[in-house]
Design a protein around this motif. Sequence first.
Motif, PDB file in Angstrom:
ATOM      1  N   LEU A  30       0.826  -1.207   0.000  1.00 40.58           N
ATOM      2  CA  LEU A  30       0.000   0.000   0.000  1.00 40.58           C
ATOM      3  C   LEU A  30       0.860   1.257   0.000  1.00 40.58           C
ATOM      4  O   LEU A  30       0.534   2.247  -0.674  1.00 40.58           O
ATOM      5  CB  LEU A  30      -0.929   0.004   1.214  1.00 40.58           C
ATOM      6  N   CYS A  31       1.953   1.232   0.736  1.00 39.44           N
ATOM      7  CA  CYS A  31       2.852   2.392   0.779  1.00 39.44           C
ATOM      8  C   CYS A  31       3.467   2.651  -0.594  1.00 39.44           C
ATOM      9  O   CYS A  31       3.804   3.792  -0.928  1.00 39.44           O
ATOM     10  CB  CYS A  31       3.954   2.180   1.817  1.00 39.44           C
ATOM     11  N   GLY A  32       3.623   1.594  -1.397  1.00 38.81           N
ATOM     12  CA  GLY A  32       4.160   1.772  -2.737  1.00 38.81           C
ATOM     13  C   GLY A  32       3.222   2.562  -3.634  1.00 38.81           C
ATOM     14  O   GLY A  32       3.667   3.231  -4.573  1.00 38.81           O
ATOM     15  N   ILE A  33       1.918   2.520  -3.353  1.00 38.89           N
ATOM     16  CA  ILE A  33       0.955   3.276  -4.156  1.00 38.89           C
ATOM     17  C   ILE A  33       1.140   4.770  -3.929  1.00 38.89           C
ATOM     18  O   ILE A  33       1.155   5.569  -4.880  1.00 38.89           O
ATOM     19  CB  ILE A  33      -0.485   2.857  -3.813  1.00 38.89           C
ATOM     20  N   THR A  34       1.288   5.169  -2.668  1.00 40.81           N
ATOM     21  CA  THR A  34       1.409   6.594  -2.353  1.00 40.81           C
ATOM     22  C   THR A  34       2.845   7.097  -2.414  1.00 40.81           C
ATOM     23  O   THR A  34       3.078   8.298  -2.331  1.00 40.81           O
ATOM     24  CB  THR A  34       0.835   6.870  -0.955  1.00 40.81           C
ATOM     25  N   GLY A  35       3.802   6.169  -2.563  1.00 40.86           N
ATOM     26  CA  GLY A  35       5.187   6.579  -2.726  1.00 40.86           C
ATOM     27  C   GLY A  35       5.982   6.665  -1.450  1.00 40.86           C
ATOM     28  O   GLY A  35       7.102   7.178  -1.444  1.00 40.86           O
ATOM     29  N   GLU A  36       5.440   6.157  -0.342  1.00 43.85           N
ATOM     30  CA  GLU A  36       6.193   6.192   0.916  1.00 43.85           C
ATOM     31  C   GLU A  36       7.406   5.268   0.850  1.00 43.85           C
ATOM     32  O   GLU A  36       8.443   5.549   1.448  1.00 43.85           O
ATOM     33  CB  GLU A  36       5.276   5.792   2.082  1.00 43.85           C
ATOM     34  N   PHE A  37       7.272   4.165   0.146  1.00 48.49           N
ATOM     35  CA  PHE A  37       8.399   3.276  -0.127  1.00 48.49           C
ATOM     36  C   PHE A  37       8.391   3.001  -1.630  1.00 48.49           C
ATOM     37  O   PHE A  37       7.603   2.200  -2.108  1.00 48.49           O
ATOM     38  CB  PHE A  37       8.265   1.952   0.653  1.00 48.49           C
ATOM     39  N   THR A  38       9.241   3.693  -2.363  1.00 50.48           N
ATOM     40  CA  THR A  38       9.245   3.592  -3.816  1.00 50.48           C
ATOM     41  C   THR A  38      10.674   3.643  -4.329  1.00 50.48           C
ATOM     42  O   THR A  38      11.475   4.446  -3.873  1.00 50.48           O
ATOM     43  CB  THR A  38       8.443   4.753  -4.453  1.00 50.48           C
ATOM     44  N   SER A  39      10.995   2.782  -5.292  1.00 50.82           N
ATOM     45  CA  SER A  39      12.338   2.766  -5.855  1.00 50.82           C
ATOM     46  C   SER A  39      12.561   3.959  -6.767  1.00 50.82           C
ATOM     47  O   SER A  39      11.624   4.495  -7.360  1.00 50.82           O
ATOM     48  CB  SER A  39      12.572   1.470  -6.636  1.00 50.82           C
ATOM     49  N   ASP A  40      13.815   4.376  -6.886  1.00 54.21           N
ATOM     50  CA  ASP A  40      14.155   5.485  -7.789  1.00 54.21           C
ATOM     51  C   ASP A  40      13.826   5.133  -9.237  1.00 54.21           C
ATOM     52  O   ASP A  40      13.451   6.003 -10.023  1.00 54.21           O
ATOM     53  CB  ASP A  40      15.642   5.841  -7.659  1.00 54.21           C
ATOM     54  N   ASP A  41      13.987   3.860  -9.603  1.00 53.47           N
ATOM     55  CA  ASP A  41      13.680   3.442 -10.973  1.00 53.47           C
ATOM     56  C   ASP A  41      12.204   3.661 -11.293  1.00 53.47           C
ATOM     57  O   ASP A  41      11.851   4.123 -12.381  1.00 53.47           O
ATOM     58  CB  ASP A  41      14.043   1.969 -11.185  1.00 53.47           C
ATOM     59  N   LEU A  42      11.336   3.327 -10.329  1.00 50.05           N
ATOM     60  CA  LEU A  42       9.909   3.516 -10.550  1.00 50.05           C
ATOM     61  C   LEU A  42       9.581   4.995 -10.681  1.00 50.05           C
ATOM     62  O   LEU A  42       8.814   5.401 -11.554  1.00 50.05           O
ATOM     63  CB  LEU A  42       9.098   2.902  -9.400  1.00 50.05           C
ATOM     64  N   LEU A  43      10.183   5.822  -9.831  1.00 52.09           N
ATOM     65  CA  LEU A  43       9.956   7.264  -9.922  1.00 52.09           C
ATOM     66  C   LEU A  43      10.390   7.788 -11.278  1.00 52.09           C
ATOM     67  O   LEU A  43       9.716   8.629 -11.882  1.00 52.09           O
ATOM     68  CB  LEU A  43      10.716   7.997  -8.812  1.00 52.09           C
ATOM     69  N   GLY A  44      11.522   7.313 -11.758  1.00 52.58           N
ATOM     70  CA  GLY A  44      12.017   7.740 -13.064  1.00 52.58           C
ATOM     71  C   GLY A  44      11.049   7.391 -14.176  1.00 52.58           C
ATOM     72  O   GLY A  44      10.789   8.204 -15.068  1.00 52.58           O
ATOM     73  N   ARG A  45      10.480   6.170 -14.135  1.00 49.46           N
ATOM     74  CA  ARG A  45       9.541   5.747 -15.174  1.00 49.46           C
ATOM     75  C   ARG A  45       8.258   6.565 -15.120  1.00 49.46           C
ATOM     76  O   ARG A  45       7.690   6.933 -16.157  1.00 49.46           O
ATOM     77  CB  ARG A  45       9.220   4.255 -15.030  1.00 49.46           C
ATOM     78  N   ILE A  46       7.799   6.858 -13.911  1.00 43.20           N
ATOM     79  CA  ILE A  46       6.541   7.580 -13.766  1.00 43.20           C
ATOM     80  C   ILE A  46       6.666   9.019 -14.262  1.00 43.20           C
ATOM     81  O   ILE A  46       5.886   9.479 -15.096  1.00 43.20           O
ATOM     82  CB  ILE A  46       6.063   7.560 -12.289  1.00 43.20           C
ATOM     83  N   PHE A  47       7.659   9.742 -13.760  1.00 44.63           N
ATOM     84  CA  PHE A  47       7.731  11.175 -14.062  1.00 44.63           C
ATOM     85  C   PHE A  47       8.263  11.428 -15.476  1.00 44.63           C
ATOM     86  O   PHE A  47       7.970  12.477 -16.045  1.00 44.63           O
ATOM     87  CB  PHE A  47       8.583  11.889 -13.015  1.00 44.63           C
TER      88      PHE A  47
END
Length: 446
Positions: free
Chosen positions: A422-439
């Motif tokens: 659940l924290c991965g949905i809101t970004g509380e625990f998210t990998s840098d790779d995922l952030l890169g793909r999203i933004f």
Amino acid sequence: MASVKTDTIAALATAPGRGGIAVVRVSGSEVKKVIQEILGCELQPRQASYLPFRHVNNEVIDEGIAIYFPNPHSFTGEDVLELHGHGGPVVVDLLLQAILQLGVRLARPGEFSERAFLNGKMDLAQAEAIADLINASSMQAARSAMRSLQGEFSKAIHSLNEKIIHLRMYIEAAIDFTDEEIDFLSDKKISDAAAQIVNDLQSIQSQARQGNLLREGITAVIAGAPNVGKSSLLNSLSGKETAIVTDIPGTTRDTLRDYILIDGMPMHIIDTAGLRNTEDVIEQEGVRRAYREIEGADLILYVVDITRDCQPLLEAFNDRQIIYIRNKIDAINSAPSVDIKNNKVVISLSAKTGAGIDLLKQHIKTKAGFQSETDGMFLARRRHLDALFCVESHVENALIQLGKNASGELAAEDLRQAHLALCGITGEFTSDDLLGRIFSSFCIGK
């Protein structure tokens, strides 16, 4: 809140090209320097000022509205400057070049939103909703994206997470009393809390699935033998002459694609070559591509000619999502109808006249599981659905461990994994790779 980034970025925040107004956005620690060099004065926070925009050599580039948003009360959480000038590409380029000469760099796609997320101005689900709102293909999708941007999706996720954390704490506390005669794990309080978590999760999943359909829609493939009216059906659904229609079998040899909205639900329609054995090498390739599209489709619209005999109903794909269509009812003066037996849907219609097309659209929505009513719905992405599926799996495992296995330790671990998902949905625990793909999928300037 202090800014996570220290360098300063700038970009055109409005669409490129010619227009009445163009907005250049600047964010970072050097904003005050940009204000002094480009505007030559100080700006009052959040007040619009009409000023000339000057080059470093004091030459006037343009004139317009300047607004300064000091940190942390800005979109990014940093100092932000917005320059609203005339929407000519040459003027905008000159203004950006003047700003970049002051040690500012061009922003990457989505970097303003990324900084807003990193600086705690919004969570990841809200940041994604910005892009979804911009790319919304229907009024319903825009409304749902706005609900996500306002935090309704995040609130639902946080509420569910709090209940999972509370149950996990109760279970872990109960583990400490394993030597006592009282069986805390069989406490009705635990079973009631677990039941509430399951109910809340099902509600969120239902809303997320609807939101995902609004965002991504479905892919429907029109299949069938040659000359049964597949291309006519594509044209009737899309409302325009997308495909060539003739009486010659095998007219369509490649796949044709179109995009429509059914009550706000996007649908990608693919017309395919007629399925038959043929010696024509080109048509053979078309048939091969048709089967490839059928394999990857969310829904198959299998068309047969009601005036012909001996047309099999695609028995090899009975386990897939199929709507069987008996076309050309106009040739036998028959009325549109729907026959549903053992979950097999057969619709009689006329692709030529359009009779029965509304029935087909209604059953397409039903097969997709789409509801036209969007009140309370929030837009969700595939990664959100995957995360919720992961939560569901861990919660179910936790209930099993609490039930027949009576293992509090394993149940607590499953709840911990559900919490992390659940924290991965809101970004509380998210990998840098995922952030890169999203933004990186965002437009520049947002």
